[in-house]
Design a protein around this motif. Structure first.
Motif, short mmCIF file in Angstrom:
data_model
loop_
_atom_site.label_atom_id
_atom_site.label_comp_id
_atom_site.label_asym_id
_atom_site.label_seq_id
_atom_site.Cartn_x
_atom_site.Cartn_y
_atom_site.Cartn_z
N GLY A 1 0.83 -1.29 0.05
CA GLY A 1 0.16 0.05 0.07
C GLY A 1 0.74 1.38 -0.08
N SER A 2 1.91 1.44 0.77
CA SER A 2 2.97 2.53 0.92
C SER A 2 3.51 2.55 -0.44
N PHE A 3 3.99 1.53 -1.34
CA PHE A 3 4.78 1.62 -2.26
C PHE A 3 3.63 2.04 -3.32
N LEU A 4 2.35 1.63 -3.33
CA LEU A 4 1.69 2.41 -4.60
C LEU A 4 1.53 3.63 -4.38
N ARG A 5 1.25 4.19 -2.87
CA ARG A 5 0.93 5.67 -2.61
C ARG A 5 2.12 6.15 -3.43
N ALA A 6 3.33 5.82 -3.01
CA ALA A 6 4.78 6.47 -3.73
C ALA A 6 4.70 6.31 -5.23
N LEU A 7 4.04 5.64 -5.70
CA LEU A 7 4.11 5.62 -6.97
C LEU A 7 3.21 6.87 -7.65
N GLU A 8 2.16 6.81 -7.00
CA GLU A 8 1.02 7.88 -7.27
C GLU A 8 1.63 9.12 -7.14
N THR A 9 2.24 9.47 -6.14
CA THR A 9 3.06 10.59 -5.75
C THR A 9 3.89 11.14 -6.74
N ARG A 10 4.68 10.10 -7.28
CA ARG A 10 5.60 10.28 -8.57
C ARG A 10 5.08 10.47 -9.83
N GLY A 11 3.63 10.46 -9.97
CA GLY A 11 3.16 10.69 -11.14
C GLY A 11 3.10 9.23 -11.85
N VAL A 12 3.17 8.21 -11.39
CA VAL A 12 2.99 7.14 -12.42
C VAL A 12 1.75 6.75 -12.77
N THR A 13 1.61 6.46 -13.96
CA THR A 13 0.18 6.06 -14.51
C THR A 13 0.18 4.64 -14.91
N ARG A 14 1.43 4.23 -15.52
CA ARG A 14 1.69 2.81 -16.15
C ARG A 14 2.58 1.82 -15.55
N ILE A 15 2.22 0.70 -15.42
CA ILE A 15 3.40 -0.33 -14.68
C ILE A 15 3.56 -1.44 -15.57
N CYS A 16 4.90 -1.88 -15.83
CA CYS A 16 5.18 -2.85 -16.73
C CYS A 16 5.98 -3.70 -15.58
N MET A 17 5.60 -5.01 -15.78
CA MET A 17 6.41 -6.07 -14.92
C MET A 17 7.21 -6.94 -15.80
N ILE B 1 -2.05 -7.90 -10.23
CA ILE B 1 -2.50 -7.19 -11.43
C ILE B 1 -3.77 -6.43 -10.91
N ALA B 2 -4.51 -7.22 -10.41
CA ALA B 2 -5.76 -6.64 -9.87
C ALA B 2 -5.90 -5.59 -8.98
N VAL B 3 -4.90 -6.04 -8.02
CA VAL B 3 -4.68 -4.70 -7.06
C VAL B 3 -4.18 -3.51 -7.84
N LEU B 4 -3.13 -3.67 -8.87
CA LEU B 4 -2.67 -2.23 -9.18
C LEU B 4 -3.77 -1.58 -10.14
N GLU B 5 -4.76 -2.57 -10.88
CA GLU B 5 -5.59 -2.02 -11.34
C GLU B 5 -6.66 -1.19 -10.65
N ALA B 6 -7.02 -1.83 -9.31
CA ALA B 6 -8.06 -1.22 -8.68
C ALA B 6 -7.68 0.11 -8.11
N ARG B 7 -6.26 0.46 -8.06
CA ARG B 7 -5.73 1.49 -7.58
C ARG B 7 -5.47 2.45 -8.86
N GLY B 8 -6.06 2.22 -10.01
CA GLY B 8 -6.13 3.09 -11.27
C GLY B 8 -4.73 2.92 -12.12
N PHE B 9 -3.84 2.10 -12.03
CA PHE B 9 -2.76 1.78 -12.75
C PHE B 9 -2.97 0.94 -14.08
N ALA B 10 -2.46 1.34 -15.14
CA ALA B 10 -2.62 0.63 -16.16
C ALA B 10 -1.40 -0.35 -16.35
N VAL B 11 -1.90 -1.64 -16.33
CA VAL B 11 -0.83 -2.69 -16.49
C VAL B 11 -0.57 -2.89 -17.70
#
Length: 262
Positions: free
Chosen positions: A47-63, A104-114
């Protein structure tokens, strides 16, 4: 902004080299990637990691790269992750594929495009056809069909993405050690065989798509294989020119084979 969640292996470096701009590079603690991460995180602090990504302006994630299910420390969950605990635990119990789908479901639920590695670096998917001077013989065509069926069975059980086939018989299958370890273990029994590699039947292709590279070609040659067959559109190749050079030098083939209908 794009973030790469980088695992182990050579894929993160290959994807990074293909991108026009440097993304934010992240890594799961315990799985050191081949590139230098900007952020290292624990699943217990997701949860804290995803919040940090949001703060940095991340909108897309690639694994990209290999990551196995980590051992969770219940005491280490932070407050920002507590509401995700049921989802994380359910996913972890469902094997590697289930864990990936849950993540992936958690990431998408937070609004990130995977997005998939092959979408941000499409040149890693080779064109269909035989790409080497050597071509498969008719019995290799049959072995490829047998390999496709075997990998489908393995995928249903979440057990791997590759096998070695000779004369219509499966002589080695991939496990958690990976393709290269399978080839090394098959050196005394694989002369004249083919390596077949393809995605699992129902895996989410945005993560864990199979990969081969120069080392795979060298291990296949050392094992005495006749060639490598990979599913077209389903297996990435790192340093395609280098792979073809190794196989051409050994008189082996690389067949990027369209998937047969079931």
């Amino acid at each position: 902004m794009l973030a790469l969640i980088a695992g182990t292996g050579d894929l993160p470096r290959a994807v990074l080299a293909a991108l026009p701009d440097r993304p934010l590079i992240c890594a799961l603690e315990g799985f050191e990637p081949s590139v230098t991460p900007d952020i290292t995180f624990r699943l217990e602090r997701l949860g804290s990691f995803l919040r940090a990504l949001e703060t940095r302006g991340v909108t897309r994630i690639c694994m990209v790269g290999s990551v196995r299910r980590p051992a969770l420390q219940v005491w280490a969950f932070d407050l920002a992750t507590l509401r995700l605990v049921p989802t994380i635990l359910r996913s972890i119990r469902k094997g590697d594929d289930g864990a990936l789908r849950g993540f992936i479901a958690v990431l998408e639920a937070r609004g990130f495009a995977v997005v998939a590695a092959q979408d941000v670096a499409p040149d890693l998917l080779p064109p269909a056809g035989v790409l080497t001077r050597a071509h498969p013989a008719p019995y290799h065509v049959h072995d490829a069909s047998v390999g496709q069926g075997q990998v489908a069975l393995m995928g249903e059980a979440d057990l791997g993405q590759a096998c070695v086939v000779r004369d219509g018989r499966i002589i080695a299958t991939e496990d958690e050690g990976g393709t290269d370890a399978m080839l090394i273990g098959a050196r005394d029994i694989a002369v004249g065989a083919v390596l077949f590699k393809a995605p699992k039947p129902r895996q989410d292709r945005r993560a864990d798509l199979p990969v081969i590279g120069v080392r795979t070609a060298m291990d296949a040659a050392a094992a005495g294989l006749a060639g490598i067959v990979i599913e077209a559109g389903g297996v990435m190749v790192l340093d395609l020119a280098g792979v073809i050079d190794v196989l051409d030098d050994q008189g082996m083939f690389l067949w990027v084979r369209p998937k047969e209908a079931a």
